[in-house]
Design an enzyme around this catalytic site. Structure first.
Site, PDB file in Angstrom:
ATOM      1  N   ALA A  12      -7.743   4.662 -38.561  1.00  0.00           N
ATOM      2  CA  ALA A  12      -8.449   5.698 -38.699  1.00  0.00           C
ATOM      3  C   ALA A  12      -7.593   6.861 -39.220  1.00  0.00           C
ATOM      4  O   ALA A  12      -6.405   6.865 -38.714  1.00  0.00           O
ATOM      5  CB  ALA A  12      -9.080   6.204 -37.187  1.00  0.00           C
TER       6      ALA A  12
ATOM      7  N   GLU B 237      -9.364  -3.234 -36.952  1.00  0.00           N
ATOM      8  CA  GLU B 237     -10.374  -3.676 -36.138  1.00  0.00           C
ATOM      9  C   GLU B 237     -11.528  -3.814 -36.999  1.00  0.00           C
ATOM     10  O   GLU B 237     -12.500  -4.620 -36.912  1.00  0.00           O
ATOM     11  CB  GLU B 237     -10.393  -2.276 -35.112  1.00  0.00           C
ATOM     12  CG  GLU B 237      -9.527  -2.297 -34.124  1.00  0.00           C
ATOM     13  CD  GLU B 237      -9.723  -1.057 -33.323  1.00  0.00           C
ATOM     14  OE1 GLU B 237      -9.570  -0.942 -32.178  1.00  0.00           O
ATOM     15  OE2 GLU B 237      -9.592   0.181 -33.774  1.00  0.00           O
TER      16      GLU B 237
ATOM     17  N   GLY C 138      -7.321   0.941 -36.627  1.00  0.00           N
ATOM     18  CA  GLY C 138      -9.032   0.958 -37.084  1.00  0.00           C
ATOM     19  C   GLY C 138      -9.064   0.043 -38.086  1.00  0.00           C
ATOM     20  O   GLY C 138     -10.302  -0.649 -38.443  1.00  0.00           O
TER      21      GLY C 138
ATOM     22  N   GLU D  44      -1.429   1.899 -32.592  1.00  0.00           N
ATOM     23  CA  GLU D  44      -1.867   2.990 -31.999  1.00  0.00           C
ATOM     24  C   GLU D  44      -0.915   3.403 -30.754  1.00  0.00           C
ATOM     25  O   GLU D  44      -0.820   4.688 -30.411  1.00  0.00           O
ATOM     26  CB  GLU D  44      -3.304   2.963 -31.311  1.00  0.00           C
ATOM     27  CG  GLU D  44      -4.520   2.814 -32.280  1.00  0.00           C
ATOM     28  CD  GLU D  44      -4.694   1.354 -32.636  1.00  0.00           C
ATOM     29  OE1 GLU D  44      -3.900   0.388 -32.388  1.00  0.00           O
ATOM     30  OE2 GLU D  44      -5.894   1.065 -33.384  1.00  0.00           O
TER      31      GLU D  44
END
Ligand code: DAK
Length: 256
Positions: free
Chosen positions: A64, A110, A107, A130
């Site tokens: 992200a 993911e 992300g 993260e």
């Protein structure tokens, strides 16, 4: 629509390419929205049989976009309700093949785990880093990763934040195949072409059934699988597939 998600249709394959090369395809909110819209458009298009999601050689997606989150409060994060977009990806019924080269982190990893078949370049670097920026995975990383590779591997990746190679990811069961760097895109496309020759309704139900395994007990999952299996006997594609086999010819599936 901006050009952060490039789309094209190749035969009956919907191709979506994440296109933010300057930031290693970091996924900001607008990019995520465009991506989800593109996938939903392909899913609704009867001429499309499957999708290919990819990035560029250097990055599938490095996570992200950190600049979106740096100054966000807890309330900001709650109000953004970003999870809704990820839920929409989860609901895509047609198979999604990921062509992954370079970084697939946070992300990005993911997102890759939301895809159904992952073709990784041997240069791919995957992980859930993260923890290095003071947070933890937020789009299923602790859950899908654990179900995909088990507790030992998931704890290793989530708690240390270390990156793994494509080969290590293959050994862990996180990607489907590893191919030479120069071929990852064409191999992923080749898999898509193969899927286009299969019965779309059987593909759809088979995908649904495999995903069910993440959410049920074995007994419930087997029961679910059985029902979907019976359902396929109401399709023309089942008759065509089995007759073609007996007649020693290739089946032509109409998706009915
Ligand atoms: N966000 C923003 N910018 C990024 C970025 C990211 N995730 N990753 C890379 N960039 C930018 C860098 O800042 C740099 O920009 P400039 O300095 O050139 O302006 C440019 O991309 C090139 O990166 P580097 O210069 O760092 O390149 P290197 O080859 O040296 O290093 C790297 C590559 C991938 C190792 C490094 O860039 C890196 O560590 N990037 C961050 C990886 C990371 O921590 N990813 C996890 C982010 S957190 C949620 C859903 C999902 C998430 C959260 C919530 N909800 C549903 C609520 C997910 C969270 C995350 O993914």
């Amino acid at each position: 629509m901006s050009d952060e998600i490039l789309t094209e249709v190749i035969d009956r394959i919907g191709v979506a390419r994440i296109n933010r090369p300057k930031v290693l395809n970091a996924l900001n909110l607008a990019t995520m929205e465009q991506l989800v819209e593109a996938l939903e458009r392909f899913d609704a298009d009867p001429d499309i049989r499957c999708m290919l999601l990819t990035g560029n050689e250097r990055a599938f997606a490095a996570g992200a976009d950190i600049t979106d989150m740096t100054d966000a409060s807890m309330v900001d994060m709650v109000q953004r309700n970003q999870f809704a977009r990820w839920e929409r990806i989860k609901r895509i019924a047609k198979p999604i093949v990921a062509g992954v080269s370079g970084y697939a982190l946070g992300g990005g990893c993911e997102l890759m785990m939301h895809c159904d078949i992952v073709i990784a370049s041997e240069t791919a670097r995957l992980g859930q880093p993260e923890i290095n920026i003071g947070v933890m995975p937020g789009a299923g990383g602790t859950q899908r990763l654990t179900r995909a590779i088990g507790k030992a591997g998931a704890m290793d990746l989530v708690l240390t934040g270390r990156m793994i190679s494509a080969r290590e990811a293959l050994a862990m069961g996180l990607v489907s195949r590893v191919v030479p760097a120069e071929h990852y895109y064409e191999e992923a496309l080749k898999v898509c072409h193969e899927l286009c020759t299969r019965s779309p309704i059987a593909l759809r139900l088979a995908k649904e059934s495999v995903l069910k395994a993440f959410e049920t007990t074995l007994a419930e999952g087997l029961e679910y699988e059985r029902k979907l299996f019976y359902m396929l006997f109401a399709t023309d594609d089942q008759k065509e597939g089995m007759r073609a086999f007996l007649e020693k010819r290739q089946p032509v599936f109409a998706g009915r």
